[in-house]
Motif scaffolding. Structure first.
Motif, PDB file in Angstrom:
ATOM      1  N   GLY A  95      85.783  13.844  -2.990  1.00 31.06           N
ATOM      2  CA  GLY A  95      86.114  14.806  -4.037  1.00 31.06           C
ATOM      3  C   GLY A  95      85.176  14.807  -5.216  1.00 31.06           C
ATOM      4  N   CYS A  96      83.957  14.299  -5.043  1.00 31.70           N
ATOM      5  CA  CYS A  96      82.993  14.219  -6.137  1.00 31.70           C
ATOM      6  C   CYS A  96      81.816  15.154  -5.882  1.00 31.70           C
ATOM      7  CB  CYS A  96      82.481  12.788  -6.291  1.00 31.70           C
ATOM      8  SG  CYS A  96      83.767  11.598  -6.690  1.00 31.70           S
ATOM      9  N   THR A  97      81.143  15.534  -6.937  1.00 29.82           N
ATOM     10  CA  THR A  97      79.936  16.341  -6.811  1.00 29.82           C
ATOM     11  C   THR A  97      78.715  15.451  -7.016  1.00 29.82           C
ATOM     12  OG1 THR A  97      80.018  16.899  -9.165  1.00 29.82           O
ATOM     13  CG2 THR A  97      81.085  18.425  -7.636  1.00 29.82           C
ATOM     14  N   GLY A  98      77.581  15.876  -6.465  1.00 28.28           N
ATOM     15  CA  GLY A  98      76.348  15.117  -6.625  1.00 28.28           C
ATOM     16  C   GLY A  98      76.239  13.978  -5.635  1.00 28.28           C
ATOM     17  N   PRO A  99      75.184  13.154  -5.772  1.00 23.39           N
ATOM     18  CA  PRO A  99      74.967  12.040  -4.840  1.00 23.39           C
ATOM     19  C   PRO A  99      76.135  11.063  -4.854  1.00 23.39           C
ATOM     20  CG  PRO A  99      73.032  12.402  -6.238  1.00 23.39           C
ATOM     21  CD  PRO A  99      74.128  13.240  -6.801  1.00 23.39           C
ATOM     22  N   LYS A 100      76.469  10.540  -3.691  1.00 20.64           N
ATOM     23  CA  LYS A 100      77.562   9.579  -3.604  1.00 20.64           C
ATOM     24  C   LYS A 100      77.263   8.320  -4.423  1.00 20.64           C
ATOM     25  CE  LYS A 100      80.482   7.072  -0.358  1.00 20.64           C
ATOM     26  NZ  LYS A 100      80.717   6.679   1.048  1.00 20.64           N
ATOM     27  N   ASN A 139      69.675  17.660  -0.632  1.00 22.53           N
ATOM     28  CA  ASN A 139      70.961  17.806  -1.314  1.00 22.53           C
ATOM     29  C   ASN A 139      71.066  16.930  -2.561  1.00 22.53           C
ATOM     30  OD1 ASN A 139      72.334  19.644   0.474  1.00 22.53           O
ATOM     31  ND2 ASN A 139      72.492  17.973   1.959  1.00 22.53           N
ATOM     32  N   THR A 140      70.372  15.814  -2.577  1.00 19.10           N
ATOM     33  CA  THR A 140      70.527  14.841  -3.668  1.00 19.10           C
ATOM     34  C   THR A 140      69.288  14.689  -4.545  1.00 19.10           C
ATOM     35  OG1 THR A 140      69.816  12.987  -2.244  1.00 19.10           O
ATOM     36  CG2 THR A 140      72.181  13.502  -2.292  1.00 19.10           C
ATOM     37  N   HIS A 141      68.178  15.303  -4.170  1.00 20.18           N
ATOM     38  CA  HIS A 141      66.900  15.053  -4.852  1.00 20.18           C
ATOM     39  C   HIS A 141      66.946  15.390  -6.338  1.00 20.18           C
ATOM     40  CE1 HIS A 141      62.601  14.951  -5.707  1.00 20.18           C
ATOM     41  NE2 HIS A 141      62.723  16.164  -6.213  1.00 20.18           N
ATOM     42  N   GLY A 187      71.597  26.539   5.553  1.00 25.09           N
ATOM     43  CA  GLY A 187      70.718  26.799   6.694  1.00 25.09           C
ATOM     44  C   GLY A 187      69.939  25.576   7.144  1.00 25.09           C
ATOM     45  N   TRP A 188      70.052  24.475   6.374  1.00 22.35           N
ATOM     46  CA  TRP A 188      69.208  23.300   6.611  1.00 22.35           C
ATOM     47  C   TRP A 188      70.049  22.037   6.748  1.00 22.35           C
ATOM     48  CZ3 TRP A 188      64.121  24.791   6.898  1.00 22.35           C
ATOM     49  CH2 TRP A 188      63.810  26.026   6.332  1.00 22.35           C
ATOM     50  N   TYR A 189      69.422  20.981   7.235  1.00 20.05           N
ATOM     51  CA  TYR A 189      70.121  19.693   7.318  1.00 20.05           C
ATOM     52  C   TYR A 189      69.102  18.556   7.278  1.00 20.05           C
ATOM     53  CZ  TYR A 189      68.662  18.926  12.213  1.00 20.05           C
ATOM     54  OH  TYR A 189      67.930  18.698  13.352  1.00 20.05           O
ATOM     55  N   PRO A 190      69.510  17.370   6.793  1.00 19.33           N
ATOM     56  CA  PRO A 190      68.665  16.169   6.885  1.00 19.33           C
ATOM     57  C   PRO A 190      68.940  15.492   8.234  1.00 19.33           C
ATOM     58  CG  PRO A 190      70.547  15.779   5.427  1.00 19.33           C
ATOM     59  CD  PRO A 190      70.712  17.157   5.974  1.00 19.33           C
ATOM     60  N   PRO A 191      67.896  15.145   9.002  1.00 14.59           N
ATOM     61  CA  PRO A 191      68.087  14.743  10.400  1.00 14.59           C
ATOM     62  C   PRO A 191      68.454  13.276  10.650  1.00 14.59           C
ATOM     63  CG  PRO A 191      65.760  14.882   9.926  1.00 14.59           C
ATOM     64  CD  PRO A 191      66.466  15.306   8.668  1.00 14.59           C
ATOM     65  N   GLY A 192      69.338  12.709   9.831  1.00 18.33           N
ATOM     66  CA  GLY A 192      69.784  11.339  10.064  1.00 18.33           C
ATOM     67  C   GLY A 192      68.830  10.305   9.494  1.00 18.33           C
ATOM     68  N   HIS A 193      69.317   9.058   9.351  1.00 17.23           N
ATOM     69  CA  HIS A 193      68.472   8.037   8.710  1.00 17.23           C
ATOM     70  C   HIS A 193      67.393   7.483   9.622  1.00 17.23           C
ATOM     71  CE1 HIS A 193      71.324   5.376  10.710  1.00 17.23           C
ATOM     72  NE2 HIS A 193      72.302   5.722   9.896  1.00 17.23           N
ATOM     73  N   GLY A 194      67.369   7.892  10.908  1.00 17.12           N
ATOM     74  CA  GLY A 194      66.230   7.526  11.756  1.00 17.12           C
ATOM     75  C   GLY A 194      64.940   8.150  11.256  1.00 17.12           C
ATOM     76  N   ASP A 195      65.085   9.162  10.411  1.00 23.77           N
ATOM     77  CA  ASP A 195      63.934   9.857   9.835  1.00 23.77           C
ATOM     78  C   ASP A 195      63.253   9.043   8.732  1.00 23.77           C
ATOM     79  OD1 ASP A 195      62.433  12.447   9.516  1.00 23.77           O
ATOM     80  OD2 ASP A 195      63.347  12.389   7.524  1.00 23.77           O
TER      81      ASP A 195
END
Length: 478
Positions: A95-100, A139-141, A187-195
């Protein structure tokens, strides 16, 4: 004649070329990932070949050599280290906004505050220079760049870089969603922490760190409060020239779906539940055969990362993640950093104490770490030695507690839970001040009482309730 797969891939390449929002490295990485997926490439595990790792492969933590005693020796160790926190996630599920990482965890301090305090204390105590890297997502930059300004005068260097930004794939025709007009964040996504490995290289940070004499990076989730720098582990890796180390910890019934380490065809590798044949899922979940699971605390040699990224050798298993955006079915293809273990030389696991795995994924976890079960020392949460049970209480809070704001509004103060084994709260329940929860199994359920609202309040007398197999002790209800 071209096959449907070849046609889809050719059309995708053409469409991705026109996506100006991402770099050439991201375009190449995305096309390579989709190509592998469409080719049906998968690592099939032959169950009969799985072996339980020996203590040489998964090293017991208590067998590690002591940390060197001299301050100069410790400084030399720390000066070879970089701490990297995965900071791409948002706090929306709580329920929060911004980076966890900017959610307040304890004493007004956020995840990121605690991380900075931990590293700053090391640098001040030993005169070392351990930098902090944050791998953000798109999303967090922006938020993270503003937040870290407050640490400018602290004894710590903070650097950021972004993981890749890939377009979501429309399932119907395998086209990128942004090319259909959805150019916003959906329209976009970050491809997991394997990246993390290619992104560290593409950002230029990897070469910069190597030029400064850094040798190892400690990678961990920003919400794992147990993931602090451990000099015994770092010393072991340097002494034994291990290129990769995954911290694992003993599995409980709550962890049965977590990935585990196995020995397979002469190498150590991660086994995830998605790779397990249906007839062996029960065996995989058993804590008898597969006794450990992956904490996602990883220690990796920087030169090895450079070698493998430049050789395009990190072909981790692809995790297809179906989603829906505005009624359109889309697909995200992701990878996990733990799956990279099989590509590194002298890779090992270390079986660490459970205290090194303390993730905060929900407000039930927040209740644990804000309670008297833990204290705060130099940015680290330390477990209360007064608790006899080695396991933490099982906490299950109802949906009324899901958002952090709602959670906080329902506690005048966090209850004492040092002697609690399990707690389940359902319904419109609030807690008063100075409450002590001290039973084997405690269920507090709105529907057990004829009242619009239940307030668990401060009291001396104890109301004892018996029903079914539960013996409940709680202060009187008003």
């Amino acid at each position: 004649m071209a096959t449907a797969t070849e046609t889809n891939l050719a059309n995708l390449k053409s469409a991705v070329t026109g996506l100006d929002q991402i770099s050439e490295n991201e375009k190449t990485g995305f096309i390579n990932l989709v190509s592998r997926y469409l080719s049906g490439e998968a690592q099939h595990v032959e169950w009969s070949k799985i072996q339980t790792p020996t203590d040489e492969v998964v090293v017991p933590y208590d067998t590690l050599a002591p940390t060197p005693a001299g301050s100069s020796d410790i400084k030399n160790l720390l000066d070879k280290l970089v701490v990297l926190k995965l900071n791409g996630g948002l706090g929306t599920t709580m329920g929060c906004t911004g980076p966890k990482s900017v959610i307040e965890v304890r004493d007004g301090l956020t995840f990121l505050d605690l991380i900075v305090v931990q590293i700053e204390n090391l640098n001040s105590k030993y005169g070392s220079n351990v930098p902090l890297l944050l791998m953000n997502s798109f999303n967090t930059h922006d938020d993270t760049q503003k937040i870290i300004e407050k640490y400018q005068n602290h004894n710590i260097e903070i650097h950021t870089f972004n993981q890749s930004q890939y377009p979501r794939l429309v399932v119907d025709d395998f086209s990128p969603l942004p090319s259909k007009g959805n150019t916003g964040k959906d329209g976009w996504y970050p491809p997991g922490h394997g990246d993390v490995f290619p992104s560290l290289s593409n950002s230029g940070k990897l070469d910069a760190l190597l030029s400064q004499g850094k040798e190892y990076v400690f990678v961990a989730n920003s919400d794992n409060l147990g993931a602090i720098v451990d000099l015994k582990i770092l010393n072991h890796l340097i002494e034994h020239k291990n290129e990769y180390c995954m911290e694992v910890t003993p599995k409980t019934l709550a962890d049965v779906k977590g990935g585990t380490l196995i020995s397979y065809e002469g190498r150590v590798q991660l086994l995830e539940i998605a790779q397990v044949p249906d007839e062996h899922v029960g065996e995989f979940k058993s804590i008898e055969k597969f006794k450990i699971f992956n904490t996602n605390n990883l220690w990796v040699n920087l030169k090895a990362i450079k070698r493998l990224v430049e050789a395009d050798a990190l072909k981790m298993e692809i995790i297809p993640n179906p989603k829906e955006v505005d009624g359109v079915k889309v697909l995200q293809l992701e990878t996990a950093a733990g799956a990279a273990i099989r590509f590194f030389d002298k890779a090992i696991g270390i079986n660490v104490p459970r205290s090194r795995f303390l993730p905060v994924k929900a407000t039930s976890d927040l209740l644990l770490v804000q309670s008297d079960l833990y204290t705060l020392e130099d940015g680290s949460v330390i477990r209360n030695t007064a608790r006899a049970n080695p396991e933490n209480p099982s906490i299950e809070l109802g949906p009324e507690f899901k958002k952090v704001s709602n959670f906080l509004s329902r506690f005048k103060s966090i209850p004492s839970i040092v002697e609690l084994d399990s707690l389940k709260v359902a319904g419109d329940v609030s807690f008063g001040a100075s409450v002590i929860l001290k039973v084997l199994d405690l269920i507090i359920n709105f529907f057990l009482f004829e009242a619009r609202n239940i307030l668990i309040s401060q009291a001396i007398r104890v109301l004892e309730l018996y029903f079914s197999n539960y013996y409940l002790k709680l202060p009187p209800l008003i």
